[in-house]
Write an enzyme that holds these catalytic residues in place. Sequence first.
Site, short mmCIF file in Angstrom:
data_model
loop_
_atom_site.label_atom_id
_atom_site.label_comp_id
_atom_site.label_asym_id
_atom_site.label_seq_id
_atom_site.Cartn_x
_atom_site.Cartn_y
_atom_site.Cartn_z
N SER A 1 4.81 6.94 2.44
CA SER A 1 5.31 5.65 2.91
C SER A 1 4.72 4.54 2.06
O SER A 1 3.55 4.61 1.67
CB SER A 1 4.88 5.39 4.36
OG SER A 1 5.28 6.43 5.21
N HIS B 1 0.84 5.21 1.20
CA HIS B 1 0.10 6.09 2.10
C HIS B 1 0.80 7.45 2.14
O HIS B 1 2.02 7.52 2.36
CB HIS B 1 0.04 5.49 3.51
CG HIS B 1 -0.71 6.37 4.46
ND1 HIS B 1 -2.09 6.44 4.46
CD2 HIS B 1 -0.29 7.25 5.39
CE1 HIS B 1 -2.47 7.33 5.37
NE2 HIS B 1 -1.40 7.83 5.95
N ASN C 1 0.84 -1.19 0.00
CA ASN C 1 0.00 0.00 0.00
C ASN C 1 0.88 1.24 0.00
O ASN C 1 1.96 1.25 0.59
CB ASN C 1 -0.89 0.02 1.25
CG ASN C 1 -1.85 1.20 1.26
OD1 ASN C 1 -2.46 1.53 0.25
ND2 ASN C 1 -1.98 1.84 2.41
N ASP D 1 -3.02 1.12 7.82
CA ASP D 1 -1.80 1.92 7.57
C ASP D 1 -0.69 1.57 8.57
O ASP D 1 0.18 2.40 8.84
CB ASP D 1 -2.11 3.43 7.66
CG ASP D 1 -3.10 3.88 6.59
OD1 ASP D 1 -3.11 3.28 5.51
OD2 ASP D 1 -3.85 4.83 6.85
C1 GRF Z 1 -2.29 9.09 -3.24
O1 GRF Z 1 -1.91 10.21 -2.52
C2 GRF Z 1 -2.12 7.87 -2.39
O2 GRF Z 1 -1.01 7.93 -1.58
C3 GRF Z 1 -3.38 7.91 -1.57
O3 GRF Z 1 -4.37 8.29 -2.47
C4 GRF Z 1 -3.79 9.07 -3.50
C5 GRF Z 1 -4.13 8.41 -4.78
O4 GRF Z 1 -3.72 9.15 -5.87
N1 GRF Z 1 -3.60 6.68 -0.86
P1 GRF Z 1 -3.85 8.52 -7.33
O5 GRF Z 1 -5.24 7.92 -7.44
O6 GRF Z 1 -2.78 7.50 -7.51
O7 GRF Z 1 -3.69 9.70 -8.25
#
Ligand code: GRF
Length: 201
Positions: free
Chosen positions: A133, A106, A104, A142
């Site tokens: 991260s 985050h 994942n 998370d």
């Molecule tokens: C990113 O900031 C990711 O870290 C978070 O959601 C956002 C997704 O962006 N979990 P995208 O859909 O990849 O443009």
Amino acid sequence: MRGVVLISGSGSNLQVIIDQATDIGLDISCVISNNSDAYGLTRADKAGIPCHVVDHTQFDSRETFDQAVSKTIDQYSPNIIILAGFMRIFTEAFAQQYCGKMLNIHPSLLPKFQGLKTHQRVIDAGESEHGVSIHFVTAELDGGPIIAQSRVSVLPGDNAKSLAERVLIEEHKLFPKVIHWFTQGRLKLENNHAVLDGKPL
Ligand code: GRF
């Protein structure tokens, strides 16, 4: 290596993974979204990748939703499951089923700022540093073992949008790199620790 990517929104991380798939040894079997409006589905479609929508609003429990997602994933027997902006919390059973092969991304320097709206919370807290991260997914939200982080400075005058944009640039560099470690067999989850080239991270 076969991978399935799960998204909920814009899919900009998905896009960099698609663009670098060959270079990082990844064959994207399908993209799954819980949201039929996710722009990431258009990106996948343009790249000729099969898409599935598993709409969480059509399920009466987290368990039944997770079972449907898992049934879709398992059709492809992937070696890696990539959560690229997938905004649903999984059950413990789901996390355990894919333990050691689900990553994942985050947008915070975990363990700080778990959960949602991280950029605004970082500004409100007066932090001088923020970042991204990438971690193995375990049952804890998370909270799985951290694999890699990138940092950005919080600048005077930053707002949630400007900060998110700068973090996203780092996300796009870091995620393909980490996925490549995994496809090369260099990255593993061992005794609840992320291990790269045999050394704990
Ligand atoms: C990113 O900031 C990711 O870290 C978070 O959601 C956002 C997704 O962006 N979990 P995208 O859909 O990849 O443009």
